[in-house]
Design a protein around this motif. Sequence first.
Motif, mmCIF file in Angstrom:
data_model
loop_
_atom_site.group_PDB
_atom_site.id
_atom_site.type_symbol
_atom_site.label_atom_id
_atom_site.label_comp_id
_atom_site.label_asym_id
_atom_site.label_seq_id
_atom_site.Cartn_x
_atom_site.Cartn_y
_atom_site.Cartn_z
ATOM 1 N N SER A 25 0.763 -3.975 -1.020
ATOM 2 C CA SER A 25 0.287 -4.732 -2.172
ATOM 3 C C SER A 25 -1.002 -5.447 -1.793
ATOM 4 O O SER A 25 -1.294 -5.653 -0.614
ATOM 5 C CB SER A 25 1.344 -5.729 -2.644
ATOM 6 O OG SER A 25 1.647 -6.652 -1.617
ATOM 7 N N GLY A 26 -1.772 -5.809 -2.830
ATOM 8 C CA GLY A 26 -3.004 -6.543 -2.582
ATOM 9 C C GLY A 26 -4.192 -5.685 -2.196
ATOM 10 O O GLY A 26 -5.249 -6.211 -1.826
ATOM 11 N N LEU A 27 -4.032 -4.362 -2.253
ATOM 12 C CA LEU A 27 -5.137 -3.460 -1.965
ATOM 13 C C LEU A 27 -5.017 -2.242 -2.869
ATOM 14 O O LEU A 27 -3.943 -1.988 -3.440
ATOM 15 C CB LEU A 27 -5.140 -3.018 -0.485
ATOM 16 C CG LEU A 27 -4.128 -1.976 0.001
ATOM 17 C CD1 LEU A 27 -4.447 -1.550 1.426
ATOM 18 C CD2 LEU A 27 -2.711 -2.441 -0.101
ATOM 19 N N THR A 28 -6.122 -1.515 -3.016
ATOM 20 C CA THR A 28 -6.081 -0.271 -3.779
ATOM 21 C C THR A 28 -5.545 0.803 -2.844
ATOM 22 O O THR A 28 -6.284 1.392 -2.052
ATOM 23 C CB THR A 28 -7.479 0.085 -4.306
ATOM 24 O OG1 THR A 28 -7.977 -1.005 -5.086
ATOM 25 C CG2 THR A 28 -7.409 1.336 -5.184
ATOM 26 N N PHE A 29 -4.266 1.044 -2.954
ATOM 27 C CA PHE A 29 -3.543 1.845 -1.969
ATOM 28 C C PHE A 29 -4.157 3.227 -1.803
ATOM 29 O O PHE A 29 -4.297 3.715 -0.677
ATOM 30 C CB PHE A 29 -2.082 1.960 -2.415
ATOM 31 C CG PHE A 29 -1.189 2.678 -1.447
ATOM 32 C CD1 PHE A 29 -0.680 3.930 -1.754
ATOM 33 C CD2 PHE A 29 -0.835 2.090 -0.249
ATOM 34 C CE1 PHE A 29 0.161 4.600 -0.876
ATOM 35 C CE2 PHE A 29 0.003 2.745 0.648
ATOM 36 C CZ PHE A 29 0.507 3.993 0.333
ATOM 37 N N SER A 30 -4.550 3.852 -2.894
ATOM 38 C CA SER A 30 -5.068 5.225 -2.822
ATOM 39 C C SER A 30 -6.443 5.291 -2.157
ATOM 40 O O SER A 30 -6.945 6.388 -1.910
ATOM 41 C CB SER A 30 -5.128 5.847 -4.215
ATOM 42 O OG SER A 30 -5.950 5.071 -5.075
ATOM 43 N N ASN A 31 -7.040 4.157 -1.850
ATOM 44 C CA ASN A 31 -8.317 4.136 -1.136
ATOM 45 C C ASN A 31 -8.148 4.090 0.378
ATOM 46 O O ASN A 31 -9.139 4.107 1.111
ATOM 47 C CB ASN A 31 -9.164 2.929 -1.558
ATOM 48 C CG ASN A 31 -9.786 3.098 -2.925
ATOM 49 O OD1 ASN A 31 -9.733 4.167 -3.518
ATOM 50 N ND2 ASN A 31 -10.365 2.027 -3.437
ATOM 51 N N TYR A 32 -6.901 3.998 0.833
ATOM 52 C CA TYR A 32 -6.643 3.793 2.249
ATOM 53 C C TYR A 32 -5.846 4.934 2.861
ATOM 54 O O TYR A 32 -4.894 5.447 2.255
ATOM 55 C CB TYR A 32 -5.871 2.488 2.466
ATOM 56 C CG TYR A 32 -6.735 1.267 2.345
ATOM 57 C CD1 TYR A 32 -7.032 0.727 1.096
ATOM 58 C CD2 TYR A 32 -7.255 0.647 3.475
ATOM 59 C CE1 TYR A 32 -7.833 -0.391 0.982
ATOM 60 C CE2 TYR A 32 -8.048 -0.472 3.371
ATOM 61 C CZ TYR A 32 -8.340 -0.985 2.126
ATOM 62 O OH TYR A 32 -9.128 -2.098 2.016
ATOM 63 N N ALA A 33 -6.236 5.270 4.079
ATOM 64 C CA ALA A 33 -5.372 6.079 4.926
ATOM 65 C C ALA A 33 -4.283 5.161 5.482
ATOM 66 O O ALA A 33 -4.505 3.958 5.645
ATOM 67 C CB ALA A 33 -6.173 6.706 6.062
ATOM 68 N N MET A 34 -3.137 5.743 5.752
ATOM 69 C CA MET A 34 -2.008 4.958 6.255
ATOM 70 C C MET A 34 -1.496 5.554 7.561
ATOM 71 O O MET A 34 -1.583 6.771 7.782
ATOM 72 C CB MET A 34 -0.884 4.931 5.225
ATOM 73 C CG MET A 34 -1.268 4.317 3.891
ATOM 74 S SD MET A 34 -1.739 2.587 4.000
ATOM 75 C CE MET A 34 -0.175 1.841 4.508
ATOM 76 N N GLY A 35 -0.961 4.693 8.384
ATOM 77 C CA GLY A 35 -0.446 5.161 9.661
ATOM 78 C C GLY A 35 0.822 4.435 10.054
ATOM 79 O O GLY A 35 1.153 3.381 9.500
ATOM 80 N N TRP A 36 1.538 5.047 10.984
ATOM 81 C CA TRP A 36 2.705 4.427 11.605
ATOM 82 C C TRP A 36 2.453 4.324 13.106
ATOM 83 O O TRP A 36 1.941 5.271 13.727
ATOM 84 C CB TRP A 36 3.968 5.243 11.358
ATOM 85 C CG TRP A 36 4.499 5.133 9.970
ATOM 86 C CD1 TRP A 36 4.290 5.988 8.932
ATOM 87 C CD2 TRP A 36 5.356 4.090 9.465
ATOM 88 N NE1 TRP A 36 4.938 5.546 7.800
ATOM 89 C CE2 TRP A 36 5.616 4.395 8.114
ATOM 90 C CE3 TRP A 36 5.931 2.945 10.009
ATOM 91 C CZ2 TRP A 36 6.420 3.584 7.297
ATOM 92 C CZ3 TRP A 36 6.725 2.162 9.208
ATOM 93 C CH2 TRP A 36 6.966 2.473 7.865
#
Length: 122
Positions: A25-36
């Motif tokens: 939340s608090g960000l435009t999620f689809s603009n970010y790569a995500m990692g674990w």
Amino acid sequence: QVQLVESGGGLVQAGGSLRLSCAASGLTFSNYAMGWFRQAPGKEREFVARIDWSGDNIWHVPSVKGRFTISRDNAKNTVYLQMVSLKPEDTAVYYCAAGRTAVAVTTRPDYWGQGTQVTVSS
């Protein structure tokens, strides 16, 4: 304020499965790569898997490839880590992270979650 909240950790026997979730939340999620990432007791935090904004570009470290699968649902602002055939050496605190690019999320994420504990018993 950006928040990444992991869930789904727990205690599982070797050979078992877990699915971790990370709600953003608090960000435009689809603009970010995500990692674990994960950090085992007494060890440094290590990268585990990443996914680009579209979900088309995915990479897992060799030690988990074939057992872990990263995925995302941009409509739900959530990234997942499906883990099967778990081993005791997978025991760690698992963190999700967000970065502007796939490279950035691997090397210098912009945001981190608080982590969720995964414990695999033998």
